[in-house]
Design a protein around this motif. Structure first.
Motif, PDB file in Angstrom:
ATOM      1  N   SER A  94       0.844  -1.196   0.000  1.00 25.89           N
ATOM      2  CA  SER A  94       0.000   0.000   0.000  1.00 25.89           C
ATOM      3  C   SER A  94       0.877   1.243   0.000  1.00 25.89           C
ATOM      4  CB  SER A  94      -0.875   0.053   1.252  1.00 25.89           C
ATOM      5  OG  SER A  94      -1.934  -0.857   1.157  1.00 25.89           O
ATOM      6  N   LEU A  95       0.444   2.237  -0.795  1.00 23.41           N
ATOM      7  CA  LEU A  95       1.125   3.524  -0.819  1.00 23.41           C
ATOM      8  C   LEU A  95       0.145   4.572  -0.309  1.00 23.41           C
ATOM      9  CD1 LEU A  95       3.117   5.735  -1.906  1.00 23.41           C
ATOM     10  CD2 LEU A  95       2.089   5.379  -4.136  1.00 23.41           C
ATOM     11  N   PHE A  96       0.580   5.364   0.678  1.00 28.14           N
ATOM     12  CA  PHE A  96      -0.285   6.408   1.237  1.00 28.14           C
ATOM     13  C   PHE A  96       0.318   7.769   0.939  1.00 28.14           C
ATOM     14  CE2 PHE A  96      -0.861   2.632   3.818  1.00 28.14           C
ATOM     15  CZ  PHE A  96      -2.242   2.523   3.858  1.00 28.14           C
ATOM     16  N   ILE A  97      -0.503   8.683   0.460  1.00 29.26           N
ATOM     17  CA  ILE A  97      -0.043  10.039   0.171  1.00 29.26           C
ATOM     18  C   ILE A  97      -0.943  11.020   0.898  1.00 29.26           C
ATOM     19  CG2 ILE A  97       0.284  11.760  -1.639  1.00 29.26           C
ATOM     20  CD1 ILE A  97       1.550   9.745  -3.270  1.00 29.26           C
ATOM     21  N   GLU A  98      -0.311  11.918   1.650  1.00 31.63           N
ATOM     22  CA  GLU A  98      -1.054  12.803   2.530  1.00 31.63           C
ATOM     23  C   GLU A  98      -0.404  14.175   2.489  1.00 31.63           C
ATOM     24  OE1 GLU A  98      -0.418  11.363   6.482  1.00 31.63           O
ATOM     25  OE2 GLU A  98      -1.482  13.014   7.389  1.00 31.63           O
ATOM     26  N   PRO A  99      -1.181  15.259   2.211  1.00 29.37           N
ATOM     27  CA  PRO A  99      -0.565  16.581   2.205  1.00 29.37           C
ATOM     28  C   PRO A  99      -0.097  16.963   3.606  1.00 29.37           C
ATOM     29  CG  PRO A  99      -2.939  16.741   1.863  1.00 29.37           C
ATOM     30  CD  PRO A  99      -2.620  15.290   1.922  1.00 29.37           C
ATOM     31  N   MET A 100       1.086  17.551   3.693  1.00 32.98           N
ATOM     32  CA  MET A 100       1.612  18.000   4.982  1.00 32.98           C
ATOM     33  C   MET A 100       0.812  19.221   5.413  1.00 32.98           C
ATOM     34  SD  MET A 100       4.323  16.151   5.930  1.00 32.98           S
ATOM     35  CE  MET A 100       5.107  17.236   7.097  1.00 32.98           C
ATOM     36  N   THR A 101       0.351  19.211   6.644  1.00 31.00           N
ATOM     37  CA  THR A 101      -0.366  20.378   7.148  1.00 31.00           C
ATOM     38  C   THR A 101       0.452  21.004   8.265  1.00 31.00           C
ATOM     39  OG1 THR A 101      -1.617  18.858   8.544  1.00 31.00           O
ATOM     40  CG2 THR A 101      -2.690  19.610   6.543  1.00 31.00           C
ATOM     41  N   LYS A 102       0.079  22.233   8.638  1.00 30.65           N
ATOM     42  CA  LYS A 102       0.823  22.966   9.654  1.00 30.65           C
ATOM     43  C   LYS A 102       0.841  22.179  10.963  1.00 30.65           C
ATOM     44  CE  LYS A 102       1.468  27.778  10.906  1.00 30.65           C
ATOM     45  NZ  LYS A 102       1.423  27.839  12.371  1.00 30.65           N
ATOM     46  N   GLY A 103       1.992  22.103  11.544  1.00 32.24           N
ATOM     47  CA  GLY A 103       2.099  21.414  12.822  1.00 32.24           C
ATOM     48  C   GLY A 103       2.334  19.922  12.679  1.00 32.24           C
ATOM     49  N   MET A 104       2.296  19.411  11.424  1.00 39.66           N
ATOM     50  CA  MET A 104       2.494  17.984  11.209  1.00 39.66           C
ATOM     51  C   MET A 104       3.990  17.688  11.174  1.00 39.66           C
ATOM     52  SD  MET A 104       0.688  15.957   8.153  1.00 39.66           S
ATOM     53  CE  MET A 104       1.554  14.580   7.473  1.00 39.66           C
TER      54      MET A 104
ATOM     55  N   VAL B  29       9.270  12.426   2.706  1.00 43.43           N
ATOM     56  CA  VAL B  29       8.494  13.637   2.450  1.00 43.43           C
ATOM     57  C   VAL B  29       8.943  14.195   1.109  1.00 43.43           C
ATOM     58  CG1 VAL B  29       7.991  15.978   3.231  1.00 43.43           C
ATOM     59  CG2 VAL B  29       8.189  14.136   4.897  1.00 43.43           C
ATOM     60  N   MET B  30       7.949  14.523   0.258  1.00 46.66           N
ATOM     61  CA  MET B  30       8.283  15.026  -1.068  1.00 46.66           C
ATOM     62  C   MET B  30       7.266  16.084  -1.485  1.00 46.66           C
ATOM     63  SD  MET B  30       8.613  12.794  -4.545  1.00 46.66           S
ATOM     64  CE  MET B  30       9.579  11.471  -3.846  1.00 46.66           C
ATOM     65  N   ASP B  31       7.745  17.223  -1.931  1.00 48.52           N
ATOM     66  CA  ASP B  31       6.878  18.302  -2.438  1.00 48.52           C
ATOM     67  C   ASP B  31       5.717  18.627  -1.501  1.00 48.52           C
ATOM     68  OD1 ASP B  31       8.556  18.280  -4.541  1.00 48.52           O
ATOM     69  OD2 ASP B  31       7.064  17.937  -6.089  1.00 48.52           O
ATOM     70  N   GLY B  32       5.966  18.610  -0.214  1.00 51.93           N
ATOM     71  CA  GLY B  32       4.908  18.948   0.735  1.00 51.93           C
ATOM     72  C   GLY B  32       3.935  17.819   1.024  1.00 51.93           C
ATOM     73  N   TYR B  33       4.284  16.608   0.639  1.00 53.00           N
ATOM     74  CA  TYR B  33       3.432  15.459   0.921  1.00 53.00           C
ATOM     75  C   TYR B  33       4.191  14.430   1.755  1.00 53.00           C
ATOM     76  CZ  TYR B  33      -0.025  17.038  -2.470  1.00 53.00           C
ATOM     77  OH  TYR B  33      -0.978  17.762  -3.134  1.00 53.00           O
ATOM     78  N   GLN B  34       3.471  13.829   2.691  1.00 52.84           N
ATOM     79  CA  GLN B  34       4.017  12.710   3.445  1.00 52.84           C
ATOM     80  C   GLN B  34       3.713  11.445   2.663  1.00 52.84           C
ATOM     81  OE1 GLN B  34       5.503  12.419   6.939  1.00 52.84           O
ATOM     82  NE2 GLN B  34       5.989  10.530   5.860  1.00 52.84           N
ATOM     83  N   ILE B  35       4.758  10.676   2.375  1.00 53.00           N
ATOM     84  CA  ILE B  35       4.602   9.436   1.621  1.00 53.00           C
ATOM     85  C   ILE B  35       4.919   8.274   2.547  1.00 53.00           C
ATOM     86  CG2 ILE B  35       5.623   8.058  -0.246  1.00 53.00           C
ATOM     87  CD1 ILE B  35       6.238  10.893  -1.544  1.00 53.00           C
ATOM     88  N   THR B  36       4.025   7.288   2.611  1.00 58.05           N
ATOM     89  CA  THR B  36       4.247   6.105   3.445  1.00 58.05           C
ATOM     90  C   THR B  36       3.959   4.860   2.612  1.00 58.05           C
ATOM     91  OG1 THR B  36       3.401   7.420   5.297  1.00 58.05           O
ATOM     92  CG2 THR B  36       3.746   5.073   5.694  1.00 58.05           C
ATOM     93  N   VAL B  37       4.892   3.921   2.604  1.00 55.00           N
ATOM     94  CA  VAL B  37       4.708   2.679   1.844  1.00 55.00           C
ATOM     95  C   VAL B  37       4.766   1.501   2.818  1.00 55.00           C
ATOM     96  CG1 VAL B  37       5.472   1.331  -0.146  1.00 55.00           C
ATOM     97  CG2 VAL B  37       5.880   3.788  -0.107  1.00 55.00           C
ATOM     98  N   VAL B  38       3.768   0.626   2.736  1.00 56.81           N
ATOM     99  CA  VAL B  38       3.633  -0.488   3.675  1.00 56.81           C
ATOM    100  C   VAL B  38       3.387  -1.783   2.907  1.00 56.81           C
ATOM    101  CG1 VAL B  38       2.301  -1.379   5.642  1.00 56.81           C
ATOM    102  CG2 VAL B  38       2.517   1.088   5.343  1.00 56.81           C
TER     103      VAL B  38
END
Lengths: 331, 157
Positions: free
Chosen positions: A270-280, A298-307
Motif C-alpha cells: 500500500s502507498l499512502f499520500i497525505e498533504p503535509m499540514t501545519k504542525g504535522m 516527504v516530497m513536495d509537501g506530501y508525506q509518503i508512506t509505503v507499507v
C-alpha cells in the motif's frame, strides 16, 4: 552420434524439469480451488514476528456460495468475548467485543486462509517459479511441499504445504532471501465436514451488551473521486500492478489520504499520500515489523508512506517512483 | 545584570542561579522593561530566533529539581511571604511570579512546537499504525483480521 545422444538426453532432461514445473503449477491451481470448494473445520495458528494467534475455522461451500466463520481463540480477551470473523463470498463481517459493547465491522477479503492463493495464477507465474519439495506431515495429514521462488529481489519466497488427498492448503510460510521464515500460518488440526448444516454461521449474541455498527474511530474509505490527481508512480518494481486506488478518512487527519494498492498476484503493497499540514511532523526512514516493511519520506509537501509484506527494496523503490506534477496557479 | 538577563533568555545563563534576575524583573524598573523588550524582540523574530538547544532542557531540569523557581505556589511564594515585612507588595509579587512562570513555560512550549514542525521524526519512533491498519484491511494477506487490527485499534486495557 554420441553428440546427438547427449543432446537428446539433455533435451529430455530439460523437458522433464519444465514438465515438473507445469505439474507444480497444476498442484497449486488445485490448492487454490480446494480451499474455496471444500467443507472443512479445523484450528490454525498464525505467527508473525512476536505475534501468535490460534483461530478456529469452519468453512462451507453451499452451491457456490462460500461461508466461513473464524473464531480467534487466544487474543487476550476474557472467555466468551472472542473476536469472530464471518465471511460470505468477499464480504467480511467482524464481530468483536469492545468494553461494554460489541462492534460490528464490515470489510472486504479475498484471500483469507487457507484460500491464500488466488484462483487466477497468471500474475504469480510471471514473477515466481514453482518447485516440488518433499512430502511432509502437517496436522496429521500427508502434505506435498511446494516452493514459490521469486524471479527477482522484489518479493519473498512462499513455501506451501498442500494436502495430498484433498489439495487443501495446510500450511504456508513466508521466507526472506536469507532463508528466514518471517510469517507462518498452518493447521494444527483439520477435518472434512460431511454435513450441510449451516447453523454455525451466526454470531453468539451476548444479550447483556449493546451492538453497534462500525467503530467511528477506524479508518474508512470515502468517495473515490476525491483522490488526488497531482501525482503518479512511474517506475513500479517488476511484476507489480495497481489493483486499487481510493481515498481514506483517517481519524485525527483533516484531509483524506490517498491509498494506492499494488500486487504481484500474492504479495501486496500500500502507498499512502497525505498533504503535509501545519504542525504535522514529517516522518522519515524505514522499519521492519514481523514481515511488514514500512518506509516513509516527504516530497513536495506530501508525506509518503509505503507499507507491505515485501522486501525493503520493494517499498523503497515504490516510494522513490512517485513524482508530483507542478501545480498550476489557475487550479 | 542586563547582560545576564539577555543571557538567561538566550539560554546561556544557568537558570538555577537566576533567582536574583527574576526578583529584579518582578520589582519593576529598568530590568523589567528590558525583560519586556527582550521578549518583544523575541516575538518579532519568531521563527528566526533560536534559543540554544539545551535551554528548554535546563528549564525542565530546573523545574524538576527545583520546582519552586517557576511554580508560584511553593518555595518562591513561601520565601516571598516570609519577606512580607520587608516588601509590602508580596501579593503583587506572587502574581508577577506566576507571570514569569507563564512566560518561561510559553517560551519553552513555543520552542518545542517549532522544533516539532522542523525536525522529521524517524518512522520507528512514530509508527503510522493507522496506515498499517489501512493496508491490512484493504489488501489482506488472509490473516490480518485475526491479528493486527485487534492490536492496532484496541490497545489492551
Amino acid at each position: 552420434m554420441l553428440l546427438r545422444l547427449a543432446s537428446a538426453l539433455l533435451l529430455s532432461a530439460f523437458s522433464l524439469s519444465s514438465l515438473a514445473e507445469d505439474d507444480a503449477w497444476l498442484v497449486l491451481q488445485k490448492t487454490a480451488h480446494a480451499a474455496r470448494e471444500l467443507n472443512y473445520q479445523g484450528v490454525f495458528v498464525y505467527q508473525n514476528g512476536k505475534q501468535t494467534r490460534s483461530v478456529q475455522i469452519t468453512h462451507m461451500n453451499n452451491n457456490g456460495q462460500e461461508m466461513a466463520r473464524n473464531v480467534v481463540l487466544d487474543n487476550g480477551v476474557q472467555a466468551g468475548q472472542q473476536r469472530e470473523v464471518y465471511s460470505q463470498g468477499n464480504n467480511v463481517v467482524i464481530v468483536r467485543p469492545k468494553h461494554q459493547k460489541v462492534v460490528i465491522e464490515k470489510r472486504r477479503g479475498q484471500n483469507l486462509f487457507p484460500a491464500m492463493l488466488p484462483t487466477d495464477l497468471i500474475a504469480i507465474k510471471a514473477s515466481y517459479t514453482a518447485h516440488f519439495g518433499a512430502l511432509e506431515q502437517v496436522a496429521g495429514r500427508a502434505a506435498q511441499v511446494l516452493d514459490l521462488v521469486p524471479n527477482d529481489a522484489f518479493r519473498y519466497s512462499y513455501r506451501i504445504w498442500s494436502d495430498t488427498e484433498f489439495g487443501l492448503l495446510l500450511k504456508m510460510t513466508l521466507i526472506d532471501n536469507k532463508n528466514q521464515a518471517l510469517e507462518q500460518i498452518g493447521f494444527t488440526q483439520i477435518s472434512m465436514l460431511n454435513s450441510q448444516d449451516a447453523n454455525w454461521f451466526q454470531p453468539k449474541i451476548d444479550v447483556t451488551k449493546s451492538y453497534e455498527m462500525e467503530d467511528k474511530t477506524a479508518v474508512s474509505p470515502v468517495n473515490s473521486s476525491r483522490v488526488y490527481a497531482n501525482w503518479m508512480v512511474n517506475d513500479l518494481p517488476a511484476g507489480y500492478t495497481k489493483v486499487d486506488h481510493r481515498a481514506l478518512l483517517v481519524p485525527g487527519k483533516a484531509v483524506p489520504v490517498d491509498q494506492m494498492i499494488f500486487s504481484d498476484g500474492i504479495a501486496s503493497v500500500s502507498l499512502f499520500i497525505e498533504p503535509m499540514t501545519k504542525g504535522m511532523r514529517p516522518k522519515m526512514g524505514h522499519m521492519l515489523i514481523g514481515s511488514t516493511n514500512i518506509c516513509a519520506n516527504v516530497m513536495d509537501g506530501y508525506q509518503i508512506t509505503v507499507v507491505g509484506e515485501v522486501p525493503e527494496i520493494t517499498v523503497m523503490q515504490i516510494a522513490k517512483a512517485i513524482t508530483f506534477k507542478k501545480q498550476t496557479a489557475s487550479k | 545584570m542586563k547582560d545576564q538577563l539577555s543571557a538567561l533568555i538566550d539560554g546561556e545563563f544557568d537558570i538555577e542561579h537566576a533567582e536574583h534576575l527574576v526578583t529584579s524583573v518582578k520589582s519593576g524598573g529598568e530590568l523589567k522593561t528590558c525583560w519586556a523588550h527582550y521578549h518583544l524582540i523575541g516575538d518579532a523574530m519568531r521563527g528566526g530566533m533560536q534559543m540554544s538547544q539545551d535551554f528548554s532542557i535546563r528549564v525542565m531540569n530546573a523545574l524538576e529539581s527545583e520546582p519552586t523557581v517557576l511554580a508560584p505556589n511553593s518555595q518562591v511564594v513561601t520565601q516571598i511571604l516570609t519577606k512580607k515585612s520587608i516588601y509590602k507588595t508580596a501579593k503583587l509579587w506572587s502574581v508577577a511570579a506566576s507571570a514569569a512562570a507563564v512566560m518561561f513555560v510559553s517560551v519553552m512550549v513555543s520552542q518545542f512546537n517549532q522544533a516539532e514542525e522542523l525536525t522529521p521524526v524517524a518512522i520507528a519512533q512514530s509508527l503510522p499504525t493507522e496506515y498499517l491498519q489501512a493496508h491490512q484491511a484493504a489488501a489482506p494477506n488472509g490473516v490480518v483480521y485475526y491479528i493486527q487490527t485487534a492490536d492496532v485499534t484496541e490497545p489492551r486495557q
